[in-house]
Design an enzyme around this catalytic site. Structure first.
Site, short mmCIF file in Angstrom:
data_model
loop_
_atom_site.label_atom_id
_atom_site.label_comp_id
_atom_site.label_asym_id
_atom_site.label_seq_id
_atom_site.Cartn_x
_atom_site.Cartn_y
_atom_site.Cartn_z
N ASP A 114 40.16 39.35 25.07
CA ASP A 114 39.47 38.06 25.22
C ASP A 114 38.22 37.94 24.36
OD1 ASP A 114 40.51 38.36 28.54
OD2 ASP A 114 41.15 36.77 27.17
N HIS B 129 37.85 47.19 30.26
CA HIS B 129 39.24 47.01 30.68
C HIS B 129 39.58 48.09 31.69
CE1 HIS B 129 43.56 46.34 30.44
NE2 HIS B 129 43.25 45.17 29.89
N HIS C 86 39.45 37.96 34.46
CA HIS C 86 40.81 38.13 33.91
C HIS C 86 40.98 37.14 32.75
CE1 HIS C 86 44.97 39.11 33.69
NE2 HIS C 86 45.44 38.53 34.77
C1 SDX Z 1 42.12 40.70 30.82
O1 SDX Z 1 44.45 44.18 33.41
C2 SDX Z 1 44.82 43.63 32.31
O2 SDX Z 1 45.71 44.10 31.60
C3 SDX Z 1 44.11 42.33 31.96
C4 SDX Z 1 44.38 41.76 30.59
C5 SDX Z 1 45.81 41.26 30.46
O3 SDX Z 1 46.32 41.18 29.32
O4 SDX Z 1 46.39 40.84 31.49
O5 SDX Z 1 44.14 42.74 29.60
C6 SDX Z 1 43.50 40.55 30.30
O6 SDX Z 1 41.85 40.29 31.91
C7 SDX Z 1 41.10 41.43 30.00
C8 SDX Z 1 39.73 41.59 30.72
C9 SDX Z 1 38.95 40.30 30.58
N1 SDX Z 1 37.76 40.35 31.42
C10 SDX Z 1 36.52 40.46 30.90
O7 SDX Z 1 36.29 40.59 29.70
C11 SDX Z 1 35.40 40.38 31.92
C12 SDX Z 1 34.38 41.48 31.66
N2 SDX Z 1 35.00 42.76 31.97
C13 SDX Z 1 34.76 43.33 33.28
O8 SDX Z 1 34.59 42.42 34.31
C14 SDX Z 1 35.60 44.58 33.56
O9 SDX Z 1 35.51 45.37 32.46
C15 SDX Z 1 37.06 44.40 33.95
C16 SDX Z 1 37.24 43.44 35.06
C17 SDX Z 1 37.86 43.96 32.78
C18 SDX Z 1 37.57 45.78 34.38
O10 SDX Z 1 36.86 46.10 35.53
P1 SDX Z 1 37.08 47.51 36.29
O11 SDX Z 1 38.18 48.29 35.66
O12 SDX Z 1 37.16 47.24 37.75
O13 SDX Z 1 35.75 48.30 35.95
P2 SDX Z 1 34.42 48.23 36.80
O14 SDX Z 1 34.06 46.80 37.11
O15 SDX Z 1 34.55 49.18 37.93
O16 SDX Z 1 33.35 48.77 35.73
C19 SDX Z 1 33.06 50.15 35.60
C20 SDX Z 1 31.60 50.18 35.13
C21 SDX Z 1 30.66 49.42 36.08
O17 SDX Z 1 29.37 49.99 35.90
P3 SDX Z 1 28.82 51.06 37.02
O18 SDX Z 1 29.03 50.42 38.39
O19 SDX Z 1 29.68 52.31 36.81
O20 SDX Z 1 27.38 51.25 36.67
O21 SDX Z 1 31.48 49.49 33.87
C22 SDX Z 1 30.64 48.34 34.04
C23 SDX Z 1 30.62 48.03 35.54
O22 SDX Z 1 29.41 47.34 35.87
N3 SDX Z 1 31.28 47.25 33.29
C24 SDX Z 1 30.62 46.36 32.55
C25 SDX Z 1 31.61 45.53 31.99
N4 SDX Z 1 32.82 45.92 32.41
C26 SDX Z 1 32.60 46.98 33.23
N5 SDX Z 1 29.30 46.20 32.30
C27 SDX Z 1 28.97 45.20 31.47
N6 SDX Z 1 29.87 44.35 30.89
C28 SDX Z 1 31.19 44.49 31.13
N7 SDX Z 1 32.06 43.66 30.56
#
Ligand code: SDX
Length: 441
Positions: A374, A321, A282
């Site tokens: 971010d 996201h 997050h």
């Molecule tokens: C913020 O919610 C909000 O509005 C948050 C925010 C706000 O203003 O409050 O926007 C702020 O928190 C932004 C996000 C910051 N976090 C990151 O940058 C961390 C990296 N991102 C991930 O951890 C992820 O994308 C999330 C946590 C942001 C979202 O996760 P989800 O929606 O639960 O998606 P998921 O983990 O189920 O991913 C779906 C697929 C998976 O692959 P498969 O299992 O289908 O093979 O996408 C992949 C994940 O492994 N994936 C990524 C990835 N993000 C998702 N793979 C590599 N790198 C990534 N960053």
């Protein structure tokens, strides 16, 4: 969770079009479930049961991927189109034409302020920036290397002990006073967390300065009589606060609402939000992005890094996201600010190359992974001499009006109840207890 788009409902002739007809194949019974705002009430599933005794159906939704937890008029997001609006105003217009305290007013009150309302709001916040002297000794008790987010989380929670009247959450005037106090004091707590980590004396608020200039003064003032803030930095930071001000039901807002649903005071609820924001998935992602870029070190190392991500060794921080399946509109604005701020910056070049490669790679394209807020924000913060451990503190200061606007909506929402989800039980049942004397014999 974004607003669920209305879709056409194909229902049987005798039922209204705004309904779902489901058939329980275990019993052969059919049920009509009303559809409102493109959702069905989970409670309506409770009527679907195997027999008179057994529990009715419930939904199972880890991480609330497809669950609306509330009705809200604060922020609108369209994840497919990359749209973000605060109280209906597009983020691009607010970032360009407004300022952070005006946006904070808008989020909490629901309308843009008149001049009198704005002046009164700024005056109130300016004169609530000081904290009780005990907070100083409290913060001096942290280890020299304590993470500023840990200090911020603790000190926000501690404010509930200085303002016990904040528990009177049903009194509108009292709610207003506590929200003003929290918006006003968050920069003081954030700056003092930074100064403690730097081993520097705390700087008191300077009420002659604007909100953001005062924050910079409490962060960076040394022996000079009056801190002179670089107006470009003040403006850039004010825009970054606007971009972070709210984001509908993100994890930290969900934490604020969940804790707030117990009718605790707003300081305790917001402290929970600070804790949720701290996580690297997050708000902690902005700090993680900068460490990731430093670790990659050069453009030539990007292909190997991307391979590691695709093999599941780690995530590309700052990408992906839950809601945006397109470019995060905030990232677009911040990326442009990076271009304005930097002539040359090796980390920015790595970030731009990383983004370019990722956006062409099937792994990221298939999963609709784009840069989020971010990905570039840490680069700007670093350019302003903030250390990475302060990045999420900056996010928290920006998010405070949004947390409070959502908390206020929760407190006034007659539909809301204490947050207490169900579970699917997977453990043992009705075991006979064996006393230790027999177990250990
Ligand atoms: C913020 O919610 C909000 O509005 C948050 C925010 C706000 O203003 O409050 O926007 C702020 O928190 C932004 C996000 C910051 N976090 C990151 O940058 C961390 C990296 N991102 C991930 O951890 C992820 O994308 C999330 C946590 C942001 C979202 O996760 P989800 O929606 O639960 O998606 P998921 O983990 O189920 O991913 C779906 C697929 C998976 O692959 P498969 O299992 O289908 O093979 O996408 C992949 C994940 O492994 N994936 C990524 C990835 N993000 C998702 N793979 C590599 N790198 C990534 N960053």
């Amino acid at each position: 969770m974004t607003d669920v788009p209305a879709t056409d409902v194909q229902a049987t002739a005798e039922t209204s079009t705004d309904s779902l007809t489901v058939r329980d194949n275990r019993t052969g019974q059919s049920y009509d479930l009303a559809i409102t705002d493109n959702t069905i009430k989970a409670a309506d599933l409770g009527q679907i049961r195997l027999g008179d005794e057994g529990p009715g159906l419930a939904t199972y939704d880890p991480g609330f991927v497809n669950t609306a937890s509330c009705r809200s008029a604060v922020t609108y997001i369209d994840g497919e189109k990359g749209i973000l609006e605060y109280r209906g105003y597009p983020i691009e217009q607010l970032a360009e034409k407004s300022n952070f305290l005006e946006v904070a007013y808008l989020l909490i009150h629901g309308t843009l302020p008149s001049k009198a309302e704005y002046d009164s709001w700024v005056h109130e916040i300016t004169y609530h920036t000081f904290v009780h002297e005990n907070v100083k000794s409290f913060m001096e008790g942290f280890r020299y290397d304590a993470h500023p987010m840990g200090m911020l989380m603790a000190s926000v929670g501690a404010l509930s002990t200085f303002y016990p009247d904040a528990r009177n959450i049903h009194d509108a005037e009292n709610r207003h006073l506590q929200m003003v106090r929290m918006i006003a004091k968050m920069p003081t707590l954030g700056a003092w967390s930074f100064r403690h980590a730097q081993g520097k004396p705390f700087v008191y608020p300077d009420n002659d300065l604007s909100y953001t200039a005062n924050f910079l003064s409490m962060l960076f003032k040394m022996s000079e009589q009056k801190f002179e803030a670089d107006e470009r930095l003040v403006k850039a930071l004010d825009v970054l606060f606007i971009l972070h001000a709210d984001h509908e039901q993100n994890a930290s807002t969900n934490a604020v609402r969940s804790v707030g649903s117990t009718q605790v005071d707003p300081y305790s609820a917001v402290a929970a939000g600070v804790g949720a924001l701290f996580g690297p998935l997050h708000g902690g992602a902005n700090e993680a992005v900068l460490r990731m870029l430093r670790r990659i070190g050069s453009k030539s190392e990007i292909p190997a890094f991307i391979e590691g991500v695709k093999n599941g060794n780690e995530k590309l921080m700052g990408f992906g996201h839950r809601v945006y399946k397109n470019y995060d509109p905030r990232a677009t604005i911040i990326k442009k600010a990076c271009d304005d701020v930097f002539e040359v910056n090796p980390l920015l070049e790595i970030a731009q190359e990383l983004e370019k490669i990722a956006l062409e790679d099937e792994y990221f394209v298939k999963r609709k992974l784009y840069p989020n807020v971010d990905f570039y924000s840490g680069l700007i913060y670093e350019a302003f001499q903030f250390p990475p451990e302060m990045f999420t503190v900056l996010f928290a200061i920006g998010r405070t009006p949004g947390w409070l606007a959502q908390w206020l909506e929760l407190v006034q929402d007659k539909e809301q109840k204490i947050a207490r989800p169900k579970q699917i039980y997977t453990g043992d049942r009705t075991l006979d207890f064996v006393p230790a004397s027999e177990r250990w014999a």
